[in-house]
Write an enzyme that holds these catalytic residues in place. Sequence first.
Site, PDB file in Angstrom:
ATOM      1  CB  SER A 139      11.016  71.868  67.802  1.00 40.40           C
ATOM      2  OG  SER A 139      11.329  70.891  66.824  1.00 40.40           O
ATOM      3  NE  ARG A 140       9.372  70.025  61.652  1.00 39.93           N
ATOM      4  CZ  ARG A 140       9.956  69.575  60.555  1.00 39.93           C
ATOM      5  NH1 ARG A 140       9.256  69.433  59.455  1.00 39.93           N
ATOM      6  NH2 ARG A 140      11.242  69.267  60.559  1.00 39.93           N
TER       7      ARG A 140
ATOM      8  CE1 TYR B 108       8.878  75.297  64.323  1.00 38.60           C
ATOM      9  CE2 TYR B 108       7.946  75.556  62.130  1.00 38.60           C
ATOM     10  CZ  TYR B 108       8.892  75.005  62.972  1.00 38.60           C
ATOM     11  OH  TYR B 108       9.866  74.184  62.462  1.00 38.60           O
TER      12      TYR B 108
ATOM     13  CG  HIS C 133      13.399  80.469  54.908  1.00 37.39           C
ATOM     14  ND1 HIS C 133      14.641  80.844  54.427  1.00 37.39           N
ATOM     15  CD2 HIS C 133      13.646  79.577  55.897  1.00 37.39           C
ATOM     16  CE1 HIS C 133      15.587  80.206  55.101  1.00 37.39           C
ATOM     17  NE2 HIS C 133      15.003  79.422  55.982  1.00 37.39           N
TER      18      HIS C 133
ATOM     19  CE  LYS D 196      23.217  80.647  54.092  1.00 39.40           C
ATOM     20  NZ  LYS D 196      23.268  79.309  53.435  1.00 39.40           N
TER      21      LYS D 196
ATOM     22  CG  ASP E  42      23.669  75.785  51.737  1.00 37.37           C
ATOM     23  OD1 ASP E  42      22.759  75.651  52.571  1.00 37.37           O
ATOM     24  OD2 ASP E  42      24.872  75.662  52.021  1.00 37.37           O
TER      25      ASP E  42
END
Length: 334
Positions: free
Chosen positions: A38-39, A60, A81, A99, A180
């Site tokens: 995570s960040r 990451y 992404h 997706k 979405d």
Amino acid sequence: MKEAKRVKWGLISTGWIAEKFAADLSHASNGELYAVASRTIESADKFAKQFNIPKAYGSYEELLADPEVDVVYIGTPHPMHKENILSALHAGKSVLCEKPVTMNSAELEEVLAVAKEKQLFFMEAMWTRYLKPIRQVREWLAEGKIGDVLLVKAEFGFRMEWDPNHRLLNPELGGGALLDAGIYPVSFASMIFGPNPERMASTAHIGETGVDEQFSIMLSYSEGRTAMLNGAIRLGLPNDAFIQGTKGYIHIPRFLFSDSATLYVDGEEPVVIKDDREFAGYAYEAEEVGRCLQEGLLESPVMTWEESLGIMRLLDQARGQWGLRYEADDNTKG
């Protein structure tokens, strides 16, 4: 025979879709959770404890540098992404990305070029394709059970509460129904007819925040075949899918989460396939990735690079008809 090595997964994101994937992965026969990033290390630690993940990273880059990670699952917001995928590929990691796999087809072309150059596995996470009822539907169609398929109808829509800052209504986060919710019926039609219709007609309601809140698309293919698709984020829909052929039809209730499908052949008793799984179903796409990696494949025959690109081009075309653009469109060609 020697048992194949279990695939070690690294997760980039600790959001709700990553939680769904992580919870399901314990049901995958050929993979295991190994690391999460995570960040912030606090978020990663909390997620790791929740799902008993051995490694937690506060960036990451640290996860991508871990040589034990075989494949990376990316569950970050849409606009991130491309950057996340490219970072993983350049680090030598195979990738499964949620997706929509990118914001537009130009971004995906860039991603696929790197995956090909690096000879690394890459797949869009269209999890519904691997559910038992959907697999059975593909078998019925391959066997010609309902004759020549001429019409597909599919929809996915829900009514969210009004919140202009929510990612689904925020254009800066790739908000809107098409990317979405709508990608599911579009991908469903592509699974049956392919991603290259001869014509598209579409309409959308663009809401106050500048994104599509609902849409309708009609795709026309050769030999009189048609797909009628709907999606929404401010309108609840039944979310069923129908496949109509010359000898009968197939009905898939709530096709996105399908736990059953019914085959209706003219003059015969209906045939019902049920899935009594005790988990959501994301484990099946994880198993497909594991199988492909164990066999040395670069792409899945169920969700190929070419099809993902074709679907993304359809989404681009629809948005073009509505005049809906995102920042990513201004940063790439088109």
